[in-house]
Scaffold this motif. Structure first.
Motif, mmCIF file in Angstrom:
data_model
loop_
_atom_site.group_PDB
_atom_site.id
_atom_site.type_symbol
_atom_site.label_atom_id
_atom_site.label_comp_id
_atom_site.label_asym_id
_atom_site.label_seq_id
_atom_site.Cartn_x
_atom_site.Cartn_y
_atom_site.Cartn_z
ATOM 1 N N ALA A 4 1.097 -1.138 0.261
ATOM 2 C CA ALA A 4 0.284 0.289 -0.057
ATOM 3 C C ALA A 4 1.170 1.695 0.208
ATOM 4 O O ALA A 4 1.780 0.816 0.470
ATOM 5 N N PRO A 5 0.536 2.185 -0.511
ATOM 6 C CA PRO A 5 0.775 3.424 -0.121
ATOM 7 C C PRO A 5 2.045 3.828 0.926
ATOM 8 O O PRO A 5 1.283 3.899 1.737
ATOM 9 N N GLN A 6 3.631 3.924 1.275
ATOM 10 C CA GLN A 6 3.735 4.286 2.330
ATOM 11 C C GLN A 6 3.902 5.395 2.827
ATOM 12 O O GLN A 6 4.666 5.335 3.911
ATOM 13 N N ASN A 7 4.261 6.439 2.004
ATOM 14 C CA ASN A 7 4.704 8.091 2.103
ATOM 15 C C ASN A 7 3.383 8.524 2.887
ATOM 16 O O ASN A 7 2.280 8.844 3.144
ATOM 17 N N ALA A 8 4.408 9.288 4.016
ATOM 18 C CA ALA A 8 3.532 9.225 5.361
ATOM 19 C C ALA A 8 2.753 10.738 4.938
ATOM 20 O O ALA A 8 2.256 11.455 5.995
ATOM 21 N N ASN A 9 3.069 11.693 4.115
ATOM 22 C CA ASN A 9 3.019 12.757 4.081
ATOM 23 C C ASN A 9 1.599 12.677 3.159
ATOM 24 O O ASN A 9 0.672 13.679 2.749
ATOM 25 N N LEU A 10 1.980 12.043 1.725
ATOM 26 C CA LEU A 10 1.546 11.732 0.462
ATOM 27 C C LEU A 10 0.708 10.584 -0.100
ATOM 28 O O LEU A 10 2.107 9.955 0.591
ATOM 29 N N PRO A 11 -0.521 10.852 -0.557
ATOM 30 C CA PRO A 11 -0.470 9.078 -0.610
ATOM 31 C C PRO A 11 0.058 8.835 -2.320
ATOM 32 O O PRO A 11 0.481 10.132 -3.308
ATOM 33 N N TYR A 14 0.338 10.860 -5.658
ATOM 34 C CA TYR A 14 -0.072 12.729 -5.733
ATOM 35 C C TYR A 14 1.873 13.000 -5.509
ATOM 36 O O TYR A 14 2.493 12.332 -3.994
ATOM 37 N N ASN A 15 2.592 14.350 -5.746
ATOM 38 C CA ASN A 15 3.761 14.786 -5.748
ATOM 39 C C ASN A 15 3.561 16.410 -4.932
ATOM 40 O O ASN A 15 5.151 16.589 -3.681
ATOM 41 N N ASP A 16 2.436 16.806 -4.565
ATOM 42 C CA ASP A 16 2.360 17.843 -3.573
ATOM 43 C C ASP A 16 0.464 17.638 -3.728
ATOM 44 O O ASP A 16 0.608 17.245 -4.323
ATOM 45 N N LEU A 17 0.904 18.679 -2.549
ATOM 46 C CA LEU A 17 -1.339 19.436 -2.527
ATOM 47 C C LEU A 17 -1.407 20.127 -2.665
ATOM 48 O O LEU A 17 -0.581 21.044 -1.673
ATOM 49 N N PRO A 105 -5.696 14.524 -11.170
ATOM 50 C CA PRO A 105 -5.300 15.078 -9.545
ATOM 51 C C PRO A 105 -5.709 15.549 -8.799
ATOM 52 O O PRO A 105 -5.081 16.483 -7.761
ATOM 53 N N PHE A 106 -6.857 15.632 -8.650
ATOM 54 C CA PHE A 106 -7.709 16.319 -7.729
ATOM 55 C C PHE A 106 -7.999 15.101 -6.102
ATOM 56 O O PHE A 106 -7.849 13.999 -6.282
ATOM 57 N N MET A 107 -7.986 15.506 -5.635
ATOM 58 C CA MET A 107 -8.993 14.971 -3.988
ATOM 59 C C MET A 107 -8.663 15.844 -2.554
ATOM 60 O O MET A 107 -8.635 17.154 -2.988
ATOM 61 N N LEU A 108 -9.740 15.493 -1.605
ATOM 62 C CA LEU A 108 -10.721 15.867 -0.721
ATOM 63 C C LEU A 108 -9.456 15.779 0.617
ATOM 64 O O LEU A 108 -8.685 14.187 0.969
ATOM 65 N N ALA A 109 -8.748 16.884 0.792
ATOM 66 C CA ALA A 109 -7.768 16.117 2.307
ATOM 67 C C ALA A 109 -8.112 17.909 3.563
ATOM 68 O O ALA A 109 -8.768 18.828 3.285
ATOM 69 N N ARG A 110 -7.514 17.381 4.958
ATOM 70 C CA ARG A 110 -7.188 18.443 5.726
ATOM 71 C C ARG A 110 -6.238 19.255 5.802
ATOM 72 O O ARG A 110 -6.029 18.855 5.205
ATOM 73 N N LEU A 111 -6.963 20.940 5.398
ATOM 74 C CA LEU A 111 -5.748 22.259 5.450
ATOM 75 C C LEU A 111 -4.580 21.802 6.671
ATOM 76 O O LEU A 111 -3.709 22.144 6.821
ATOM 77 N N THR A 112 -5.031 21.437 7.578
ATOM 78 C CA THR A 112 -4.402 20.970 9.677
ATOM 79 C C THR A 112 -4.847 19.828 9.277
ATOM 80 O O THR A 112 -6.415 19.307 9.665
ATOM 81 N N PRO A 113 -3.864 19.717 10.620
ATOM 82 C CA PRO A 113 -4.537 18.396 11.311
ATOM 83 C C PRO A 113 -5.388 18.190 11.656
ATOM 84 O O PRO A 113 -6.277 17.040 12.464
ATOM 85 N N ASP A 114 -5.511 19.444 12.480
ATOM 86 C CA ASP A 114 -7.284 19.351 13.328
ATOM 87 C C ASP A 114 -8.508 20.091 12.800
ATOM 88 O O ASP A 114 -9.333 20.072 13.319
ATOM 89 N N ALA A 115 -8.403 19.740 11.543
ATOM 90 C CA ALA A 115 -9.063 20.465 10.757
ATOM 91 C C ALA A 115 -10.765 19.633 10.620
ATOM 92 O O ALA A 115 -10.386 18.713 10.902
ATOM 93 N N GLN A 116 -11.582 20.113 11.248
ATOM 94 C CA GLN A 116 -12.825 19.158 10.774
ATOM 95 C C GLN A 116 -13.475 18.705 9.258
ATOM 96 O O GLN A 116 -14.329 17.845 8.871
ATOM 97 N N LEU A 118 -13.361 18.802 4.748
ATOM 98 C CA LEU A 118 -12.009 18.032 3.771
ATOM 99 C C LEU A 118 -12.027 19.159 2.868
ATOM 100 O O LEU A 118 -13.229 20.159 2.934
ATOM 101 N N SER A 119 -11.039 19.830 2.753
ATOM 102 C CA SER A 119 -11.333 20.634 1.053
ATOM 103 C C SER A 119 -10.489 19.720 0.252
ATOM 104 O O SER A 119 -10.098 19.206 -0.064
ATOM 105 N N LEU A 120 -10.789 20.919 -1.413
ATOM 106 C CA LEU A 120 -10.926 19.913 -2.311
ATOM 107 C C LEU A 120 -9.223 20.522 -2.820
ATOM 108 O O LEU A 120 -8.733 21.857 -2.621
ATOM 109 N N CYS A 121 -8.583 19.765 -2.967
ATOM 110 C CA CYS A 121 -6.870 19.827 -3.322
ATOM 111 C C CYS A 121 -6.464 19.282 -4.676
ATOM 112 O O CYS A 121 -7.029 19.196 -5.261
ATOM 113 N N PHE A 122 -5.380 19.870 -4.582
ATOM 114 C CA PHE A 122 -5.075 19.279 -6.249
ATOM 115 C C PHE A 122 -3.933 19.324 -6.148
ATOM 116 O O PHE A 122 -2.892 19.506 -5.648
ATOM 117 N N ASP A 123 -2.640 18.401 -7.072
ATOM 118 C CA ASP A 123 -1.199 18.397 -7.119
ATOM 119 C C ASP A 123 -0.991 18.934 -8.416
ATOM 120 O O ASP A 123 -1.053 18.779 -9.212
#
Length: 261
Positions: A4-11, A14-17, A105-116, A118-123
């Motif tokens: 499975a994807p192992q990068n702790a920061n990015l799935p 994705y190279n960036d978000l 290149p889209f996906m939903l992600a939390r902008l901060t760890p404590d964000a409730q 999800l925001s639409l982001c892209f690579d």
């Protein structure tokens, strides 16, 4: 074999978000493509349970190893091999394309760890989006365009499917149905078979021991057909191996060197 994807920061893929917004991306457009370059060399792609019936016609479905298994469609048996796309990322045959692939290149992600929310982001490293791209606008003034609304809905549906998939896996773990998988494939001309490990699969012996009332509830909920889709799809492992060999991408036989006396 099936990690499975192992990068702790990015799935995977994705190279960036960055978050999509009308201030920074007011003139951005999105273009379609017949080249999924992000699939090149990717042998295992995450699946949601809703996709099992369609995916099982084309790919072996396995589960990644570890404590948090993820369903995966195997598009190759060896790291760096995808037998369904060419060197440019074009599909070489008519196959089901997993939603995880179509989401890029889209996906939903939390902008901060404590964000409730999800925001639409892209690579931002993709060439599918940009001000100079010839395609559909992402914004109509400050409001999201119809194309952006559709992608947002797609990503929301994907997240919901992801939660159902996680619940499905938890049910398998609850009944200890997953076991470490192993498949041995004998290739003509080689004495020893090629053995593939590093994935999980449903233990059919334990499945036969599941209580009748549990099986009945799984049948009513639709979980049981998903288990069989997974199990039947494993027959395709040898077909994927044959594709690799045909493409000259099969595993390499390491010659046995006799010890020096």
């Amino acid at each position: 074999m099936a990690s499975a994807p192992q990068n702790a920061n990015l799935p995977l893929f994705y190279n960036d978000l960055v978050p999509l917004n009308s201030r920074d991306h007011a003139n951005f457009k999105s273009q379609s493509t017949d080249k999924a370059t992000w699939l090149i060399g990717q042998h295992a792609v995450p699946l949601t349970v809703e996709e099992f019936p369609q995916a099982a016609r084309h790919f072996p479905i396995v589960f990644s190893s570890g404590d948090q298994p993820v369903p995966l469609a195997l598009m190759g048996l060896n790291e760096g091999v995808n037998v369904f796309v060419d060197a440019e990322g074009k599909l070489t045959s008519e196959v089901y394309v997993p939603a995880y692939v179509r989401r890029y290149p889209f996906m939903l992600a939390r902008l901060t760890p404590d964000a409730q929310e999800l925001s639409l982001c892209f690579d931002p490293t993709t060439d599918l989006l940009g001000a100079e791209v010839d395609g559909a606008p992402l914004f109509d003034g400050e409001a999201p365009s119809e194309a952006t609304k559709n992608m947002l809905q797609f990503c929301e549906n994907f997240e919901e499917a992801g939660m159902r998939t996680a619940a499905f896996v938890e049910e398998l773990k609850k009944h200890s149905l997953l076991m470490e998988g192993e498949v041995a494939i004998q290739q003509e001309g080689n004495e020893q078979p090629f053995v593939y490990r590093g994935f999980q699969m449903v233990d059919q012996a334990k499945l036969r021991e599941v209580r009748g009332d549990v099986l009945r509830s799984w049948n009513q909920s639709g979980l049981l057909p998903l288990l069989f889709a997974h199990l039947f799809s494993l027959d395709l492992l040898r077909e994927i191996f044959a594709r690799q060999v045909q493409l000259g991408l099969g595993p390499v036989v390491v010659p046995q060197v006799a010890p020096v006396a």
